[in-house]
Design a protein around this motif. Structure first.
Motif, PDB file in Angstrom:
ATOM      1  N   GLY A 229       0.656  -1.320   0.047  1.00 59.43           N
ATOM      2  CA  GLY A 229       0.258  -0.161  -0.060  1.00 59.43           C
ATOM      3  C   GLY A 229       0.776   1.308  -0.181  1.00 59.43           C
ATOM      4  N   ILE A 230       2.365   1.205   0.636  1.00 59.13           N
ATOM      5  CA  ILE A 230       2.852   2.564   0.977  1.00 59.13           C
ATOM      6  C   ILE A 230       3.332   2.683  -0.811  1.00 59.13           C
ATOM      7  CG2 ILE A 230       5.156   3.311   1.337  1.00 59.13           C
ATOM      8  CD1 ILE A 230       4.896   1.864   4.027  1.00 59.13           C
ATOM      9  N   GLY A 231       4.027   1.910  -1.861  1.00 56.98           N
ATOM     10  CA  GLY A 231       4.163   2.193  -2.816  1.00 56.98           C
ATOM     11  C   GLY A 231       3.076   2.870  -4.079  1.00 56.98           C
ATOM     12  N   GLY A 232       1.494   2.423  -3.275  1.00 55.92           N
ATOM     13  CA  GLY A 232       1.079   2.360  -4.054  1.00 55.92           C
ATOM     14  C   GLY A 232       0.787   4.218  -3.914  1.00 55.92           C
ATOM     15  N   TYR A 233       0.511   4.138  -2.785  1.00 52.46           N
ATOM     16  CA  TYR A 233       0.179   6.066  -1.866  1.00 52.46           C
ATOM     17  C   TYR A 233       1.536   6.757  -2.492  1.00 52.46           C
ATOM     18  CZ  TYR A 233      -3.870   5.878   1.133  1.00 52.46           C
ATOM     19  OH  TYR A 233      -4.604   5.625   1.881  1.00 52.46           O
ATOM     20  N   ALA A 234       2.647   5.786  -2.722  1.00 49.89           N
ATOM     21  CA  ALA A 234       4.212   7.362  -3.114  1.00 49.89           C
ATOM     22  C   ALA A 234       3.250   7.079  -4.391  1.00 49.89           C
ATOM     23  CB  ALA A 234       4.788   6.284  -2.952  1.00 49.89           C
TER      24      ALA A 234
ATOM     25  N   LEU B 134      12.374   2.829  -1.600  1.00 47.52           N
ATOM     26  CA  LEU B 134      13.066   3.157   0.069  1.00 47.52           C
ATOM     27  C   LEU B 134      12.139   3.683   1.034  1.00 47.52           C
ATOM     28  CD1 LEU B 134      15.803   6.200  -2.124  1.00 47.52           C
ATOM     29  CD2 LEU B 134      15.921   3.943  -1.310  1.00 47.52           C
ATOM     30  N   VAL B 135      10.847   4.167   1.082  1.00 45.31           N
ATOM     31  CA  VAL B 135       9.687   4.395   1.866  1.00 45.31           C
ATOM     32  C   VAL B 135       9.749   2.769   2.051  1.00 45.31           C
ATOM     33  CG1 VAL B 135       8.245   4.433   3.034  1.00 45.31           C
ATOM     34  CG2 VAL B 135       9.542   6.496   1.253  1.00 45.31           C
ATOM     35  N   PRO B 136       9.056   1.952   1.825  1.00 49.11           N
ATOM     36  CA  PRO B 136       8.813   0.296   2.156  1.00 49.11           C
ATOM     37  C   PRO B 136      10.161  -0.073   3.145  1.00 49.11           C
ATOM     38  CG  PRO B 136       7.962   0.944   0.660  1.00 49.11           C
ATOM     39  CD  PRO B 136       8.701   1.693   0.437  1.00 49.11           C
ATOM     40  N   GLY B 137      11.477   0.257   1.696  1.00 50.35           N
ATOM     41  CA  GLY B 137      13.044  -0.682   2.829  1.00 50.35           C
ATOM     42  C   GLY B 137      12.710  -0.324   3.668  1.00 50.35           C
ATOM     43  N   LEU B 138      12.910   1.253   4.147  1.00 53.29           N
ATOM     44  CA  LEU B 138      13.441   2.006   5.561  1.00 53.29           C
ATOM     45  C   LEU B 138      12.673   1.667   7.205  1.00 53.29           C
ATOM     46  CD1 LEU B 138      15.323   3.854   7.063  1.00 53.29           C
ATOM     47  CD2 LEU B 138      13.430   6.101   5.933  1.00 53.29           C
ATOM     48  N   LEU B 139      11.021   1.613   6.833  1.00 54.47           N
ATOM     49  CA  LEU B 139      10.802   1.222   7.374  1.00 54.47           C
ATOM     50  C   LEU B 139      10.684  -0.345   7.756  1.00 54.47           C
ATOM     51  CD1 LEU B 139       7.933   1.645   9.388  1.00 54.47           C
ATOM     52  CD2 LEU B 139       6.500   0.761   6.967  1.00 54.47           C
ATOM     53  N   ALA B 140      10.975  -0.984   6.240  1.00 54.94           N
ATOM     54  CA  ALA B 140      10.722  -2.460   6.774  1.00 54.94           C
ATOM     55  C   ALA B 140      12.357  -2.689   7.842  1.00 54.94           C
ATOM     56  CB  ALA B 140      11.116  -2.818   5.580  1.00 54.94           C
TER      57      ALA B 140
ATOM     58  N   MET C 165      10.633  -4.332  -0.571  1.00 55.20           N
ATOM     59  CA  MET C 165      10.753  -3.070  -1.376  1.00 55.20           C
ATOM     60  C   MET C 165       9.891  -3.696  -2.568  1.00 55.20           C
ATOM     61  SD  MET C 165      14.994  -2.395  -0.616  1.00 55.20           S
ATOM     62  CE  MET C 165      15.291  -1.240  -1.727  1.00 55.20           C
ATOM     63  N   VAL C 166      10.306  -4.957  -2.657  1.00 51.24           N
ATOM     64  CA  VAL C 166       9.690  -5.656  -3.586  1.00 51.24           C
ATOM     65  C   VAL C 166       7.929  -5.539  -3.520  1.00 51.24           C
ATOM     66  CG1 VAL C 166       9.354  -7.831  -5.195  1.00 51.24           C
ATOM     67  CG2 VAL C 166      11.341  -7.303  -4.667  1.00 51.24           C
ATOM     68  N   ALA C 167       7.684  -5.132  -2.437  1.00 54.74           N
ATOM     69  CA  ALA C 167       6.217  -5.464  -2.306  1.00 54.74           C
ATOM     70  C   ALA C 167       5.524  -3.559  -3.044  1.00 54.74           C
ATOM     71  CB  ALA C 167       5.798  -5.393  -0.989  1.00 54.74           C
ATOM     72  N   GLY C 168       6.951  -2.976  -2.452  1.00 50.48           N
ATOM     73  CA  GLY C 168       6.033  -1.718  -3.007  1.00 50.48           C
ATOM     74  C   GLY C 168       6.103  -0.802  -4.501  1.00 50.48           C
TER      75      GLY C 168
ATOM     76  N   LEU D  73       7.726  13.232 -10.708  1.00 43.76           N
ATOM     77  CA  LEU D  73       7.731  11.639 -10.512  1.00 43.76           C
ATOM     78  C   LEU D  73       9.457  10.566 -10.373  1.00 43.76           C
ATOM     79  CD1 LEU D  73       6.370   9.346 -11.630  1.00 43.76           C
ATOM     80  CD2 LEU D  73       7.250  10.006 -13.957  1.00 43.76           C
ATOM     81  N   PRO D  74      10.349  11.103 -10.876  1.00 45.57           N
ATOM     82  CA  PRO D  74      11.570  10.656  -9.885  1.00 45.57           C
ATOM     83  C   PRO D  74      11.832  10.510  -8.303  1.00 45.57           C
ATOM     84  CG  PRO D  74      12.194  12.363 -11.968  1.00 45.57           C
ATOM     85  CD  PRO D  74      10.655  12.501 -10.821  1.00 45.57           C
ATOM     86  N   LEU D  75      11.497  11.176  -7.677  1.00 49.17           N
ATOM     87  CA  LEU D  75      11.267  10.804  -6.315  1.00 49.17           C
ATOM     88  C   LEU D  75      10.406  10.889  -6.056  1.00 49.17           C
ATOM     89  CD1 LEU D  75      12.131  14.919  -5.365  1.00 49.17           C
ATOM     90  CD2 LEU D  75      13.898  12.658  -5.359  1.00 49.17           C
ATOM     91  N   GLN D  76       8.985  10.529  -6.450  1.00 49.09           N
ATOM     92  CA  GLN D  76       8.091   9.247  -5.821  1.00 49.09           C
ATOM     93  C   GLN D  76       8.600   8.308  -6.064  1.00 49.09           C
ATOM     94  OE1 GLN D  76       6.676  11.973  -3.533  1.00 49.09           O
ATOM     95  NE2 GLN D  76       5.267   9.949  -3.727  1.00 49.09           N
ATOM     96  N   LEU D  77       9.181   7.916  -7.177  1.00 44.87           N
ATOM     97  CA  LEU D  77       9.507   6.608  -7.732  1.00 44.87           C
ATOM     98  C   LEU D  77      11.026   5.990  -6.342  1.00 44.87           C
ATOM     99  CD1 LEU D  77       9.543   6.879 -11.667  1.00 44.87           C
ATOM    100  CD2 LEU D  77       8.436   5.682 -10.546  1.00 44.87           C
TER     101      LEU D  77
END
Length: 410
Positions: A78-83, A149-155, A278-281, A140-144
């Motif tokens: 879901g974080i990947g989707g929101y990003a 990175l956000v799911p990876g950092l949280l994990a 990260m792959v899930a994101g 767009l590049p930063l959101q990609l």
């Protein structure tokens, strides 16, 4: 040649070949190519299914291979989707605002454009200010990067705290579920700018592709999903093979013994947990533009439980099993809950599958757990099972004798 990656993992070639054939057939039969045997809506369903297969593979690696029953991996999805959804909302709204301001005598300033975009996006929650998490939504590049990175950092942070404390088993599952619940409750809050229960909608309208039909855009996303699934399958097949794969399977089977042998168990678990997040994101970033909407209910704890059910039904500890389980359950869910499945009239009661689908899914999970612990993937294992070598002798070291580690012949 016998020690090459493909030689050790022949199922990878079979999977890639099957995925390529499936992708070609769907492309030829889609509305975008003119044949029209597959509707655009069903094409989106197939594309979303491929994304769910990718996150199921990630779940299988972290649970089926490493033994970590994570009930929070759909949160990373879901974080990947929101990003990616934040950029889609910003870019599409900015286009609308610029069009509406073209009639002004003076060109609008950057501040005026930003305020107008904020008012359009956050007006539903009574605000026009961009929250902090929207700071890079214009890029767009930063959101990609945020998708990964956000799911990876949280994990990474969550896993480091949990694994260094040696939290395992059901306690770790509860912690991952609590993390998911906390995230979904956070996304419900208005001050996040994620529009609460309304979520981010209209994500299927891709900025810059307004001139393309939905049939064409859906086909492009289907291709992207197929490519992502292929790359993800190869990546995780490589990860679970060789020495690294042997170590994480050993951690799954007997963590204390692996730790006694001198391996840094926490490092292995943290790597697997972070990589799969990260792959899930990435899977979520491809899924929600095809779904068209994302809201906090999508990442509620029940979604991660469904993910575990898919993997269990398909066959835990088998990458292709995770794909089979996710694809089968996803397509059946669309069929049963979409009104395609006919109701069954028993005379005294009418079975409506939209109401009974979850019961059927739960019953399937129970039956698979009790009677088919290897899941659907176990069928392929049985078909591919090699007969023991034709040897005679005792368990000694003599040539032709049965080795102790080979066990009794069947």
């Amino acid at each position: 040649m016998k020690n090459t990656f493909i030689a050790r993992n022949p199922s990878v070639l079979w999977f890639l070949a099957g995925l390529a054939i499936f992708t070609i057939l769907v492309t030829v039969m889609s509305e975008a190519t003119g044949l029209g045997l597959i509707s655009t809506s069903f094409l989106k369903t197939l594309g979303k299914t491929l994304c769910l297969c990718l996150v199921a593979i990630a779940m299988d690696v972290v649970w089926g291979y490493c033994g970590i029953l994570s009930l929070g991996h759909f949160a990373f999805f879901g974080i990947g989707g929101y990003a990616i959804g934040m950029w889609l909302m910003y870019a599409r709204t900015e286009g609308i605002v610029l069009t509406s301001l073209e009639a002004n005598a003076l060109p609008p300033t950057v501040t005026e454009i930003t305020d107008a975009v904020g008012g359009q996006i956050f007006g539903v929650v009574g605000s026009s200010e961009f929250p902090m998490i929207w700071a890079f939504s214009h890029s767009l590049p930063l959101q990609l990067l945020a998708v990964v990175l956000v799911p990876g950092l949280l994990a990474l942070v969550f896993g480091w705290l949990a694994f260094r404390s040696r939290v395992t088993g059901v306690y770790l599952s509860i912690l991952t579920q609590a993390m998911t619940l906390a995230l979904s409750l956070y996304f419900f809050q208005n001050d996040t700018g994620l529009r609460g229960n309304n979520g981010l909608s209209g994500l299927q309208n891709i900025p810059g592709l307004e001139d393309q039909s939905q049939a064409v855009v859906s086909l492009w996303f289907f291709w992207a999903s197929a490519i992502a699934l292929a790359l993800g399958y190869v990546l995780f097949a490589y990860v679970v093979s060789g020495k690294f794969g042997s170590v994480i399977r050993a951690i799954r089977d007997n963590e204390a013994r692996v730790r006694f042998l001198g391996y840094h168990v926490e490092h292995y678990k943290l790597f697997v947990f972070t990589l799969t997040a990260m792959v899930a994101g990435v899977a979520g970033a491809l899924y929600y533009p095809q779904a068209g909407i994302i809201n906090p209910a999508e990442i509620a704890p029940i979604a991660s439980i469904y993910l575990a059910v898919w993997v269990a039904i398909g066959g835990r500890g088998r990458l292709y099993g995770a794909v089979i389980g996710a694809a089968l359950v996803s397509l059946l869910s669309s069929w049963f809950t979409g009104g395609s499945a006919p109701d069954i009239n028993l005379g005294f009661y009418v079975i409506k599958w939209t109401d009974w689908w979850l019961v059927l899914l739960g019953l399937s999970f129970v039956l698979v757990t009790l009677f088919f612990p290897k899941g659907i993937g176990g069928i392929f294992d049985a078909l591919a099972k090699k007969t023991p070598p034709d040897r005679e002798g005792d368990f000694g070291p003599d040539k032709g004798a049965w080795r102790n580690e080979e066990g009794e012949p069947s």
